[in-house]
Design a protein around this motif. Structure first.
Motif, mmCIF file in Angstrom:
data_model
loop_
_atom_site.group_PDB
_atom_site.id
_atom_site.type_symbol
_atom_site.label_atom_id
_atom_site.label_comp_id
_atom_site.label_asym_id
_atom_site.label_seq_id
_atom_site.Cartn_x
_atom_site.Cartn_y
_atom_site.Cartn_z
ATOM 1 N N ASP A 1 0.807 -1.200 0.000
ATOM 2 C CA ASP A 1 0.000 0.000 0.000
ATOM 3 C C ASP A 1 0.853 1.268 0.000
ATOM 4 O OD1 ASP A 1 0.948 0.042 2.602
ATOM 5 O OD2 ASP A 1 -1.003 -0.121 3.534
ATOM 6 N N GLY A 2 2.168 1.120 0.005
ATOM 7 C CA GLY A 2 3.043 2.269 -0.093
ATOM 8 C C GLY A 2 3.380 2.941 1.231
ATOM 9 N N GLN A 3 2.844 2.457 2.346
ATOM 10 C CA GLN A 3 3.128 3.053 3.643
ATOM 11 C C GLN A 3 3.982 2.106 4.481
ATOM 12 O OE1 GLN A 3 -0.610 4.079 5.417
ATOM 13 N NE2 GLN A 3 -0.804 5.934 4.206
ATOM 14 N N LEU A 4 4.865 2.702 5.275
ATOM 15 C CA LEU A 4 5.694 1.902 6.178
ATOM 16 C C LEU A 4 4.879 1.464 7.385
ATOM 17 C CD1 LEU A 4 9.013 3.927 6.049
ATOM 18 C CD2 LEU A 4 8.476 1.794 4.883
ATOM 19 N N LEU A 5 5.267 0.364 7.974
ATOM 20 C CA LEU A 5 4.557 -0.172 9.133
ATOM 21 C C LEU A 5 4.793 0.667 10.372
ATOM 22 C CD1 LEU A 5 5.268 -3.961 8.682
ATOM 23 C CD2 LEU A 5 3.206 -2.723 8.098
ATOM 24 N N ARG A 6 3.812 0.649 11.250
ATOM 25 C CA ARG A 6 3.903 1.353 12.530
ATOM 26 C C ARG A 6 3.647 0.351 13.646
ATOM 27 N NH1 ARG A 6 3.081 7.006 11.753
ATOM 28 N NH2 ARG A 6 2.578 7.422 9.594
ATOM 29 N N SER A 7 4.366 0.524 14.749
ATOM 30 C CA SER A 7 4.164 -0.323 15.918
ATOM 31 C C SER A 7 4.482 0.496 17.156
ATOM 32 C CB SER A 7 5.062 -1.556 15.850
ATOM 33 O OG SER A 7 4.913 -2.326 17.023
ATOM 34 N N ALA A 8 3.569 0.514 18.090
ATOM 35 C CA ALA A 8 3.758 1.239 19.346
ATOM 36 C C ALA A 8 4.181 2.686 19.101
ATOM 37 C CB ALA A 8 4.771 0.522 20.241
ATOM 38 N N GLY A 9 3.602 3.312 18.071
ATOM 39 C CA GLY A 9 3.896 4.709 17.773
ATOM 40 C C GLY A 9 5.174 4.945 16.999
ATOM 41 N N ARG A 10 5.897 3.881 16.656
ATOM 42 C CA ARG A 10 7.146 4.007 15.907
ATOM 43 C C ARG A 10 6.932 3.581 14.462
ATOM 44 N NH1 ARG A 10 11.534 0.716 18.918
ATOM 45 N NH2 ARG A 10 12.726 1.492 17.173
ATOM 46 N N VAL A 11 7.483 4.342 13.527
ATOM 47 C CA VAL A 11 7.391 4.021 12.104
ATOM 48 C C VAL A 11 8.665 3.289 11.699
ATOM 49 C CG1 VAL A 11 7.171 4.972 9.779
ATOM 50 C CG2 VAL A 11 5.994 6.066 11.683
ATOM 51 N N SER A 12 8.509 2.190 10.960
ATOM 52 C CA SER A 12 9.686 1.433 10.526
ATOM 53 C C SER A 12 10.504 2.259 9.536
ATOM 54 C CB SER A 12 9.279 0.109 9.900
ATOM 55 O OG SER A 12 8.552 0.330 8.721
ATOM 56 N N ARG A 13 11.799 1.964 9.468
ATOM 57 C CA ARG A 13 12.671 2.681 8.543
ATOM 58 C C ARG A 13 12.589 2.120 7.132
ATOM 59 N NH1 ARG A 13 18.419 3.316 11.324
ATOM 60 N NH2 ARG A 13 18.250 1.060 11.331
ATOM 61 N N ARG A 14 12.123 0.920 7.020
ATOM 62 C CA ARG A 14 11.931 0.323 5.691
ATOM 63 C C ARG A 14 10.807 -0.687 5.770
ATOM 64 N NH1 ARG A 14 16.224 -3.878 3.780
ATOM 65 N NH2 ARG A 14 15.655 -5.569 5.122
ATOM 66 N N ASP A 15 10.348 -1.125 4.634
ATOM 67 C CA ASP A 15 9.230 -2.055 4.585
ATOM 68 C C ASP A 15 9.702 -3.468 4.898
ATOM 69 O OD1 ASP A 15 6.648 -2.907 4.253
ATOM 70 O OD2 ASP A 15 6.444 -2.192 2.214
ATOM 71 N N ILE A 16 8.760 -4.342 5.118
ATOM 72 C CA ILE A 16 9.057 -5.749 5.371
ATOM 73 C C ILE A 16 9.819 -6.316 4.168
ATOM 74 C CG2 ILE A 16 7.996 -8.046 5.556
ATOM 75 C CD1 ILE A 16 5.746 -6.743 7.110
ATOM 76 N N VAL A 17 10.732 -7.193 4.451
ATOM 77 C CA VAL A 17 11.527 -7.829 3.399
ATOM 78 C C VAL A 17 10.644 -8.738 2.566
ATOM 79 C CG1 VAL A 17 13.419 -9.427 2.965
ATOM 80 C CG2 VAL A 17 13.598 -7.759 4.795
ATOM 81 N N GLN A 18 10.719 -8.585 1.257
ATOM 82 C CA GLN A 18 10.098 -9.544 0.346
ATOM 83 C C GLN A 18 11.203 -9.998 -0.582
ATOM 84 O OE1 GLN A 18 6.599 -8.410 -1.866
ATOM 85 N NE2 GLN A 18 6.954 -9.991 -3.360
ATOM 86 N N PHE A 19 11.619 -11.227 -0.414
ATOM 87 C CA PHE A 19 12.750 -11.717 -1.183
ATOM 88 C C PHE A 19 12.410 -11.951 -2.652
ATOM 89 C CE2 PHE A 19 13.902 -12.971 3.150
ATOM 90 C CZ PHE A 19 15.150 -12.384 3.234
ATOM 91 N N VAL A 20 11.338 -12.628 -2.930
ATOM 92 C CA VAL A 20 10.912 -12.869 -4.313
ATOM 93 C C VAL A 20 9.385 -12.839 -4.361
ATOM 94 C CG1 VAL A 20 12.935 -14.256 -4.950
ATOM 95 C CG2 VAL A 20 10.914 -15.384 -4.053
ATOM 96 N N PRO A 21 8.804 -12.398 -5.477
ATOM 97 C CA PRO A 21 7.346 -12.425 -5.608
ATOM 98 C C PRO A 21 6.858 -13.877 -5.759
ATOM 99 C CG PRO A 21 8.353 -11.020 -7.301
ATOM 100 C CD PRO A 21 9.450 -11.745 -6.600
ATOM 101 N N MET A 22 6.061 -14.327 -4.834
ATOM 102 C CA MET A 22 5.586 -15.716 -4.852
ATOM 103 C C MET A 22 4.804 -16.044 -6.124
ATOM 104 S SD MET A 22 6.805 -17.293 -2.309
ATOM 105 C CE MET A 22 5.836 -18.775 -2.336
ATOM 106 N N ARG A 23 4.114 -15.057 -6.673
ATOM 107 C CA ARG A 23 3.312 -15.329 -7.881
ATOM 108 C C ARG A 23 4.183 -15.802 -9.050
ATOM 109 N NH1 ARG A 23 3.342 -9.947 -7.098
ATOM 110 N NH2 ARG A 23 4.497 -8.723 -8.610
#
Length: 64
Positions: A1-23
């Motif tokens: 969705d283009g937004q970085l994840l948030r947890s406990a009020g903190r924004v991640s510095r990068r998105d979750i790792v996706q190594f290869v597209p499963m499709r």
């Protein structure tokens, strides 16, 4: 969705790792998927190390 994840009020510095597209591996063998995943790991580790200077050397025990 283009937004970085948030947890406990903190924004991640990068998105979750996706190594290869499963499709891309739906109709391919498990060994092809494994090979593609393993090929991505060095780049992921390098990018992480660039974002966290000193983290790698902190993992090594001091020389005796």
């Amino acid at each position: 969705d283009g937004q970085l994840l948030r947890s406990a009020g903190r924004v991640s510095r990068r998105d979750i790792v996706q190594f290869v597209p499963m499709r891309d591996f739906v109709n391919r063998s498990g060994s092809e998927l494994a090979a593609a995943l393993l090929a991505e790991i060095p780049g992921q580790v390098s990018r992480w190390a660039e974002m966290c200077p000193g983290a790698i050397q902190n993992l090594n025990p001091p020389a005796q």
